[in-house]
Design a protein around this motif. Structure first.
Motif, PDB file in Angstrom:
ATOM      1  N   ALA A  99       0.838  -1.204   0.000  1.00 17.99           N
ATOM      2  CA  ALA A  99       0.000   0.000   0.000  1.00 17.99           C
ATOM      3  C   ALA A  99       0.870   1.250   0.000  1.00 17.99           C
ATOM      4  O   ALA A  99       0.640   2.192  -0.759  1.00 17.99           O
ATOM      5  N   LEU A 102       2.388   1.659  -3.336  1.00 16.86           N
ATOM      6  CA  LEU A 102       1.415   2.114  -4.339  1.00 16.86           C
ATOM      7  C   LEU A 102       1.197   3.619  -4.273  1.00 16.86           C
ATOM      8  O   LEU A 102       0.983   4.261  -5.293  1.00 16.86           O
ATOM      9  N   THR A 103       1.256   4.191  -3.066  1.00 20.68           N
ATOM     10  CA  THR A 103       1.049   5.644  -2.993  1.00 20.68           C
ATOM     11  C   THR A 103       2.194   6.384  -3.701  1.00 20.68           C
ATOM     12  O   THR A 103       1.980   7.424  -4.293  1.00 20.68           O
ATOM     13  N   CYS A 152      -3.130  -5.918  -7.437  1.00 25.95           N
ATOM     14  CA  CYS A 152      -3.606  -4.843  -6.546  1.00 25.95           C
ATOM     15  C   CYS A 152      -4.986  -4.321  -6.948  1.00 25.95           C
ATOM     16  O   CYS A 152      -5.673  -3.708  -6.140  1.00 25.95           O
ATOM     17  N   LEU A 174      -6.726  -2.852  -3.517  1.00 22.92           N
ATOM     18  CA  LEU A 174      -5.816  -1.768  -3.126  1.00 22.92           C
ATOM     19  C   LEU A 174      -5.883  -0.598  -4.110  1.00 22.92           C
ATOM     20  O   LEU A 174      -5.649   0.546  -3.749  1.00 22.92           O
ATOM     21  N   PRO A 181      -5.303   4.844  -5.287  1.00 23.20           N
ATOM     22  CA  PRO A 181      -5.350   4.022  -4.072  1.00 23.20           C
ATOM     23  C   PRO A 181      -6.745   4.078  -3.436  1.00 23.20           C
ATOM     24  O   PRO A 181      -7.341   5.147  -3.363  1.00 23.20           O
ATOM     25  N   CYS A 185      -6.206   1.010   0.942  1.00 25.97           N
ATOM     26  CA  CYS A 185      -4.801   1.215   0.584  1.00 25.97           C
ATOM     27  C   CYS A 185      -4.235   2.431   1.316  1.00 25.97           C
ATOM     28  O   CYS A 185      -3.173   2.368   1.922  1.00 25.97           O
ATOM     29  N   TYR A 188      -3.883   1.709   5.044  1.00 27.34           N
ATOM     30  CA  TYR A 188      -2.722   0.831   5.254  1.00 27.34           C
ATOM     31  C   TYR A 188      -1.433   1.637   5.109  1.00 27.34           C
ATOM     32  O   TYR A 188      -0.509   1.501   5.897  1.00 27.34           O
TER      33      TYR A 188
END
Ligand SMILES: [Zn+2]
Length: 450
Positions: A99, A102-103, A152, A174, A181, A185, A188
């Motif tokens: 997570a 991913l950001t 994801c 996610l 996101p 997500c 997290y």
């Protein structure tokens, strides 16, 4: 790294044993030190030894009790996890890492940067651990970035491996359909580290330290309030405010937190603004979108809550940056509304006292003080670890501390408050909805006059 020594193996074995002895709950450093026979004060030594073994043989997250011996570590101890662990759920820590990664990735995509190695450390570690756990279970791991991103986008319940998480999250992915996101997500990522939050926090921290240096708490409050109440402004308004006497020298930071409104959002010569947060709405696939999906829910697909229209050309308009919308404006709306509500009841409510030590300081006629922090999270399980005692010293002392949650969050999930209260039962604060806070404050004030 060098081959692990006998002492390293002993340390790994202690972690495995302590974890097994407490039904899968990882030990703290002090517990490990004591189990090896050192005084608990020698946890620094244990930590150094573990750091040497990380991430190959052992790994952990930021939070306490997240230490675990990796598959390679178990292999070193000749523990064969393959047969008996094949159906065991994966540690939740992997999701925090993914997570967080991913950001960063989605931030890079939004800024038009090409995606290539090296990826953020969190993403890399998350994917590495996921791959190792997949191989251990004879599951094909995602072999490249796009395969991992495809995972994801799928609900967690459809992944070929499963996680130790509350069942209600199994329908959550996610990434959403627009590759943004999801709340899961973001929440997290907040338990680890978030790229958006980092950028945003850096500027807000500079503002905070400048305000402290100038001993200007009111300038800080005025600055924050301006952001929340002006998610979209004209160039002229922004310019005027950056020279506002109340905001003082902090005004120079204001422009860093705004960006030009993109021409993409203009529809028939108009810019549409969200009925909840006031940010720009953009149409894609025929539907309006705000910064995230929360505003859609709160405004009934942008129908129930009145949308504002601006006829100013976008080249004269600025909006707060996406991260500011998410982390300052959206929660700030609840903070300001709660304070205003208390104010109309004749109760003194000071916003962000002590340079944002907490959100609202309520002072009753009998000088009783309530300290309040507003938390707007979708998942109480993830929020729980963020509820820590509120600051209580000097001008910030209080008689009662409260965390308050927007009513809608509580209505959306059965048992929301119970989950939070159970997870924080030994703490010295109450947890209420915003409505209940206002009702309790109203009753308390009446008592003062009785
Ligand atoms: Zn919005």
């Amino acid at each position: 790294m060098a081959t692990p020594t006998e002492s390293d193996k002993r340390l790994l074995q202690v972690i495995v044993t302590l974890t097994e002895d407490s039904q899968g709950r990882p030990p703290t450093l002090a517990e490990i030190a004591m189990a090896i026979g050192y005084p608990s004060s020698s946890r620094g030594n244990v930590q150094r030894q573990l750091t040497r073994l990380r991430p190959t043989y052992v790994d952990w997250m930021d939070g306490p009790r997240s230490l675990r011996v990796t598959p390679s570590g178990l292999a070193l101890l000749s523990i064969k996890p393959l047969e008996e662990n094949i159906d065991l759920p994966l540690p939740e820590a992997i999701l925090c890492l993914l997570a967080s990664g991913l950001t960063y990735l989605t931030n890079d995509i939004a800024e038009g940067k090409p995606l290539h190695v090296p990826f953020s450390q969190a993403w890399q570690r998350g994917v590495n651990i996921l791959t190792a756990e997949c191989l251990l279970r004879d599951v094909d791991p995602p072999m490249h970035l796009h395969a991992a991103l495809a995972w994801c986008r799928r609900p967690l319940g459809e992944w070929p491996v499963h996680f130790r998480i509350p069942p209600m999250w199994l329908n959550e992915a996610l990434l959403d359909k627009d590759d943004q996101p999801t709340s899961l997500c973001r929440e997290y990522a907040l338990t680890k580290c978030d790229a958006e939050l980092e950028t945003c926090q850096n500027t807000m921290l500079k503002v905070l330290s400048e305000a402290k240096k100038n001993r200007a708490p009111h300038a800080y409050v005025a600055f924050r309030q301006f952001l929340i109440e002006h998610p979209v402004v004209t160039d002229d308004e922004l310019m005027k405010c950056s020279f506002d006497a109340q905001i003082g020298t902090l005004g120079s930071y204001l422009t860093d937190l705004y960006e030009r409104v993109p021409t993409l959002v203009v529809e028939q010569g108009k810019v549409l603004l969200c009925g909840f947060c006031g940010w720009t709405l953009q149409r894609s696939h025929g539907r309006l979108h705000c910064g995230d999906d929360r505003c859609r829910i709160l405004t009934g697909d942008f129908i129930h809550c009145v949308i504002r229209e601006l006829r100013t050309a976008p080249e004269h308009l600025q909006r707060v940056r996406r991260a500011i919308r998410r982390y300052v404006v959206a929660p700030g709306i609840y903070e300001i509304k709660t304070a205003q509500c208390l104010d109309t009841l004749g109760i003194t409510a000071e916003l962000w006292p002590g340079y944002d030590a907490y959100d609202i300081r309520i002072v009753f006629p009998d000088r009783t003080v309530w300290a309040v922090d507003v938390k707007d999270w979708r998942f109480p399980h993830l929020l729980a670890s963020h509820l820590t005692p509120l600051e209580c010293h000097g001008n910030l002392t209080w008689d009662r501390a409260l965390y308050v949650i927007p009513n809608q969050r509580v209505q959306e999930m059965p048992g929301y408050l119970d989950i939070l209260r159970n997870a924080t039962s030994e703490q010295a604060f109450s947890i209420l909805t915003i409505n209940d806070l206002i009702e309790e404050a109203r009753r308390y004030k009446e008592q003062c006059h009785a």
